[in-house]
Design an enzyme around this catalytic site. Structure first.
Site, PDB file in Angstrom:
ATOM      1  N   ASP A  33      39.285  40.665  31.433  1.00 57.91           N
ATOM      2  CA  ASP A  33      38.948  39.798  30.129  1.00 57.91           C
ATOM      3  C   ASP A  33      37.578  40.119  29.142  1.00 57.91           C
ATOM      4  O   ASP A  33      37.117  40.541  29.431  1.00 57.91           O
ATOM      5  CB  ASP A  33      38.599  37.816  31.013  1.00 57.91           C
ATOM      6  CG  ASP A  33      37.921  37.782  30.934  1.00 57.91           C
ATOM      7  OD1 ASP A  33      37.318  37.609  30.986  1.00 57.91           O
ATOM      8  OD2 ASP A  33      38.714  37.803  32.425  1.00 57.91           O
ATOM      9  N   GLU A  50      39.809  41.494  45.078  1.00 57.29           N
ATOM     10  CA  GLU A  50      39.115  42.851  44.680  1.00 57.29           C
ATOM     11  C   GLU A  50      39.153  43.102  45.416  1.00 57.29           C
ATOM     12  O   GLU A  50      38.929  44.989  45.466  1.00 57.29           O
ATOM     13  CB  GLU A  50      37.761  42.020  43.844  1.00 57.29           C
ATOM     14  CG  GLU A  50      38.008  40.814  42.867  1.00 57.29           C
ATOM     15  CD  GLU A  50      36.565  40.834  42.033  1.00 57.29           C
ATOM     16  OE1 GLU A  50      36.397  40.493  41.030  1.00 57.29           O
ATOM     17  OE2 GLU A  50      35.767  40.291  43.120  1.00 57.29           O
TER      18      GLU A  50
END
Length: 298
Positions: free
Chosen positions: A256, A66
């Site tokens: 998600d 990330e």
């Protein structure tokens, strides 16, 4: 203590007895003065809000995948002496747009010898606490950046950018009345309405738990938290910031859909690289907007 000054003035009390009608006429003005005093008292932030403009930013990002595109984009350099040698965490620092920037990540697991990212609340809280301790009052604002699950019921979609309005725990369940507020651990984020408008982000509560998946009992508590997004670190980072009285908020990219049809782990890995790229594009814009402003201009 708000009323100590007035209570300790015998001359005021005596005047009230001798001239009750005058006191009644003065009532509205006294009310204004009292309300102004109490408003000032109660609006005083728990944070150590710097008097100067924001010039020193800390980003707490759990996973290296990330953080790496963002670190590379800013040209930040590793600081090997930032954390104690026993800690697995990493720090990267440099200057961007006249702002001092430090990025801290949770590093890799050494205790269980897996080499995976140290995700979850414990590493996040410790890394954040040590980072703010190391900076020793120099930081002006901490931003927790990373990926998250989003709730379709709260209008979250893959790739959406969310700014946190608050953080809470959904799996720290302690059904003892005195412990319940601590267990949930709701912490309000710094309000950033101007930033939200500038980067076109959504906003909402981020609920935190130490599991990537979830069960029915988690669903109940996440809904109770009125969560828009779900992660594994935000509430812990917020807690560490509160100990240092450091202003903070989170910026999260949805990988998600928590209340969707696909298995979380599959959808997460499908969209992780896309989310990391989104962070790389968004976070510099955040720095450019935040740097040089007062906290009440965010």
């Amino acid at each position: 203590q708000l009323f100590t000054t007035m209570d300790c003035q015998p001359s005021f009390a005596a005047a009230a007895r001798r001239h009750p009608r005058s006191i009644l006429l003065l009532g509205p003005f006294l009310s204004i003065i009292l309300l102004s005093s109490t408003a000032k008292y109660f609006s005083a932030s728990a944070y150590n809000m710097p008097k100067d403009k924001i010039k020193n930013l800390v980003f707490s990002i759990a996973m290296e995948d990330e953080a790496k595109p963002f670190i590379d984009h800013l040209g930040l350099k590793a600081d090997a002496d930032f954390f104690p040698k026993e800690a697995p965490f990493h720090a990267f620092s440099g200057t961007y747009k006249d702002c001092e920037v430090t990025v801290v990540t949770s590093g890799k697991d050494q205790v269980h010898d897996t080499g995976v990212d140290n995700v979850g609340t414990v590493p996040a809280a410790v890394a954040t606490f040590l980072a703010l301790q190391k900076l020793d009052g120099k930081a002006d604002l901490l931003i927790n950046a990373g990926t998250c699950g989003g709730f379709r019921a709260m209008d979250a979609h893959i790739g959406d950018v969310f700014l946190t309005t608050g953080v809470a725990n959904h799996d720290r369940r302690i059904p003892i009345p005195a412990f319940e507020p601590y267990g949930v651990g709701f912490i309000k984020s710094v309000s950033v309405p101007q930033l939200k408008a500038d980067i076109g982000a959504k906003e909402g509560v981020c609920t935190t738990g130490n599991s990537l998946d979830k069960h029915d009992v988690d669903d109940f508590h996440m809904k109770k938290n009125e969560a828009s997004v779900k992660d594994m670190e935000a509430a812990a980072i917020g807690w560490a910031c509160e100990l240092h009285k450091m202003p903070h908020f989170g910026i999260k990219v949805v990988t998600d859909i928590v209340d969707g049809d696909k298995p979380t782990q599959e959808e997460f890995f499908e969209n992780l690289s896309h989310a990391a790229k989104s962070l790389q594009e968004t976070l510099p814009k955040v720095i450019e907007f935040v740097c040089g402003r007062d906290h009440d201009e965010l």
